[in-house]
Design an enzyme around this catalytic site. Structure first.
Site, PDB file in Angstrom:
ATOM      1  CD  GLU A  97      -2.874   1.283   2.224  1.00  0.00           C
ATOM      2  OE1 GLU A  97      -2.896   0.383   3.064  1.00  0.00           O
ATOM      3  OE2 GLU A  97      -3.575   2.310   2.285  1.00  0.00           O
ATOM      4  CG  ASP A  98       1.465   2.914   3.161  1.00  0.00           C
ATOM      5  OD1 ASP A  98       0.538   3.412   2.492  1.00  0.00           O
ATOM      6  OD2 ASP A  98       1.335   2.537   4.331  1.00  0.00           O
TER       7      ASP A  98
END
Ligand code: MN
Length: 755
Positions: A97-98
């Site tokens: 996600e990051d």
């Protein structure tokens, strides 16, 4: 994502690097499940990738980002009891996600299974950062697609737990959102999974941010009362300890700690004081089973030894040993009478049962071998799946199931921006308005619930999205007190009403004092009597209040005072008075002012500011408003005069039977009281038309809407609006304005005839 990291190109300091590596070493060393070399290698590989991927990132608190996945992995390992695969996934849970790494990278490096779990974790994060109104639906979908692997949910819980533990670094608004989600979704989820310790911690942390004052207060009281409580527990435990030791049983005995949240919940649901909850003690006995004796037999043996000392309460015996709870909980609960005359709950568990109770099924492996570790969860998963697959249940009902009984006294609703607010059950839209802000409550005119216009009295349900419509001209109304239930709303409305009234009285008094002084008139009882008569008021406060409101111009005071009372036409009829006129001779009552006694003279319908002392009521059948031709009917049973329209069929019928009770009345001209009236609007439905209608009603003409009902059929809408108006002129003006709205076909006053 609930935690947003700050990207910084800052390099890790030497100390930070050392600490991170130490944390990782502790993770591996403390895990009893990383004995195999291959497992340790997988975890190390995951850590190295996560460390690299998050290298340039820091959390909002300033610490290196990798500290978060490391902490989540330790919770997963040490507090939930999961193994290498779950620990590795925890370390990598925020990578896709990051960071720049993709799911394909994970699959390539770690295989398909791990990629699927990480994908699930990433999707859950995504779902909760979107518009919160879709949370429930998303949550359902995600569980549906992902719950084939339990680990996703368990790791998500660990992630949430760590975020809650470090919530201090978040801005207040986010804290509330995260804390509300936690109590709404994650704590019940932990409960379902039998992760009682995590559930309790999530509840306490959530409460700490949602109700900080109450949390502190209870925490303080616990500190103050702790010694006394421990002493009592010790007095109770001592004979048990002696007895069990005589019988060569190895055990631990503890006073069962009570969480702050559970104390608060009990105080609310049972409506009792802190002391009443806290003083109830419960103890827990955790024993090591003797060789060749079954755990069940040991439970009953201990029960038998304890009831030799203390008398049991027969209807309070709970046997979850013979038949465990659905989430796997096993224990024997008994309630006995202490020597001090108090009921004490005693929980009896084996070491293994205690482990399951505190840490859930995942902790099972220790006793049953690695392969069967999650087999007990299959039942749970199967039931969740059944619920999710049931097409008759919508997402919100599903979430309601999740909330369990724990939340039956509380509903959670969303603001238009997706923030969650918790309210007591049966709260109205107006309660919500006051929950947001006192000023919003004070100026609320209506609400939109799930985009539909509803009155302020509308009862909210969990999951509703609520928008409050306000108007600067709106003021709190006495009627509002009938449909708010939160203390905040009640207190705010009362305060506003009181201060408004006091303010009017104060302004009116000052104005009158000034005027009298200018005219060199000394205010005395005589002067007031004259003024109150002339201005149709019953009390001094009412006189001041009407002056304060600007309803009374003080430009003819001298004339009023000069007039002889005999010439005056204005008079008031108290109810008792009226009754006696009707019952006996009219002449009898002439002594007072000498003006009463002629039944033909109309009673003035004063428009009271305070409902309580109104001398009349408006008939429900025809609902006349000032301006309508009216007659009064003296109702002996209700002890009041009922005002009907002159052409109301009911009054015509009544007049034919009881002509003597018909009383001539007429309206005064003051515009104080508002009257409930109903209009019907028909037209072509188009976007925003309702908003235009309510805007005109509420903002432009200072009318209060009581309720709105809208039916739309094939593009034609029909709105029935109950509103408060001052008189017929007022209402007609409004109707003219509404008729001018584009799309509006007809506007009519609804006549109440007969019914
Ligand atoms: Mn995370």
């Amino acid at each position: 994502m609930t935690e947003k990291q700050i990207k910084e190109a800052s390099v890790l300091t030497k100390a930070e690097d050392t600490n991170i590596r130490k944390q990782f070493r502790l993770l591996v060393e403390n895990s009893p499940r990383l004995k195999k070399k291959a497992d340790r290698e997988m975890v190390e590989k995951a850590f190295n990738l996560a460390f690299l991927a998050h290298k340039d990132m820091r959390r909002r608190s300033g610490e290196p980002y990798i500290c978060h996945p490391l902490a989540v992995a330790r919770i997963v390992s040490e507090e939930i009891g999961l193994g290498a695969l779950s620990i590795s996934c925890s370390l990598l849970h925020d990578v896709v996600e990051d960071t720049d790494y993709t799911l394909e990278d994970i699959e390539h490096l770690f295989g398909e299974k791990m990629a699927r779990i990480i994908d699930g974790l990433t999707k859950i994060s995504g779902a909760f950062s979107e518009q919160s109104s879709s949370q429930a639906e998303n949550f359902r979908k995600i569980l549906l697609t992902l719950s084939d692997d339990m680990r996703v949910i368990l790791i998500k819980l660990a992630d949430r737990l760590h975020n809650m533990r470090t919530l201090d670094a978040m801005p207040t608004e986010k804290q509330l959102k995260i804390a509300s989600e936690t109590i709404y979704i994650y704590a019940p989820l932990a409960h379902r999974l039998g992760l009682y310790k995590i559930k309790t911690e999530l509840e306490d942390l959530s409460m700490k941010y949602r109700h900080p004052e109450i949390y502190e207060e209870i925490a303080n009281k616990i500190r103050l009362n702790e010694k006394r409580r421990i002493a009592e527990i010790n007095r109770f435990s001592l004979p048990i300890i002696q007895k069990l030791e005589e019988n060569n049983i190895r055990f631990d005995i503890n006073g069962r700690p009570k969480s702050i949240y559970s104390i608060w919940k009990k105080m609310q649901t049972k409506n009792v004081s802190f002391e009443e909850v806290y003083d109830l003690i419960a103890i827990r006995i955790v024993f090591d089973p003797k060789p060749r004796v079954s755990e069940k037999a040991m439970c009953w043996m201990i029960y038998s030894l304890i009831t030799d000392i203390y008398l049991p309460k027969p209807d309070r015996l709970r046997d979850w040993v013979s038949k465990p709870k659905e989430n796997g909980y096993e224990a024997l609960h008994a309630t006995v009478m202490s020597h001090e005359g108090k009921w004490v709950e005693v929980q009896i568990r084996s070491r293994r049962m205690d482990e399951i109770a505190e840490r859930g099924y995942a902790a099972h492996w220790k006793y049953k071998g690695i392969n069967s570790q999650e087999s007990g969860l299959d039942t749970w998963l199967k039931r969740i799946r059944e619920m999710l697959d049931n097409p008759n249940k919508n997402a919100l009902e599903f979430l309601d199931d999740f909330k369990l009984n724990l939340f039956s006294s509380e509903i959670l609703v969303f603001t238009p921006k997706g923030h969650i607010k918790s309210l007591p059950k049966n709260a109205s839209a107006l309660d919500f308005a006051y929950e947001i802000h006192t000023e919003i409550g004070n100026h609320a005119i209506g609400a939109k619930v799930n985009h539909k216009l509803v009155p302020l009295s509308y009862k909210l349900s969990s999951g509703d999205q609520v928008e409050i419509l306000t108007s600067d001209k709106q003021r709190p109304q006495v009627e509002w007190l009938q449909f708010v239930i939160t203390a905040k709303a009640k207190v705010s409305i009362k305060n506003a009403l009181k201060s408004e009234k006091n303010n009017r009285i104060k302004i009116g008094k000052e104005k009158l004092d000034r005027t009298l002084r200018a005219l060199k008139i000394t205010p005395n009882a005589y002067v007031f009597r004259k003024l109150m008569n002339a201005y149709e008021t019953l009390t001094k406060d009412e006189l001041y209040s009407k002056i304060g409101l600007g309803l009374i111009e003080l430009n003819n005071i001298e004339a009023i005072l000069k007039k002889k009372s005999q010439n005056k036409l204005v008079r008031y009829w108290s109810l008792q008075f009226l009754k006696s006129i009707n019952k006996s001779s009219p002449k009898k009552k002439q002594e007072d002012s000498g003006t009463v006694g002629n039944k033909k003279k109309p009673i003035l319908l004063r428009e009271n500011l305070d409902k309580e002392d109104s001398e009349y009521v408006i008939a429900n059948c025809c609902k006349p408003i000032p301006g309508d031709p009216v007659v009064g009917y003296l109702d002996n049973q209700l002890d009041t005069i009922i005002i009907h329209k002159a052409n109301c069929p009911n009054i015509i019928r009544l007049a034919s039977k009881h002509g003597d009770r018909i009383i001539p009345v007429r309206w005064t001209t003051h515009k104080v009281k508002s009257f409930l009236s109903r209009i019907k609007i028909q037209g072509i439905d188009r976007m925003g038309i309702l908003n235009e209608i309510t805007t005109i009603i509420s903002k432009q003409l200072d009318v209060n809407i009581r309720s709105v009902n809208v039916d739309v059929l094939d593009g034609i809408f029909e709105a029935t609006i109950d509103l408060y108006v001052h008189d017929t002129i007022h209402l007609n003006n409004l109707i003219l304005k509404l008729a001018k709205i584009k799309g509006v076909d007809s506007v009519n006053r609804e006549e109440y005839t007969g019914e």
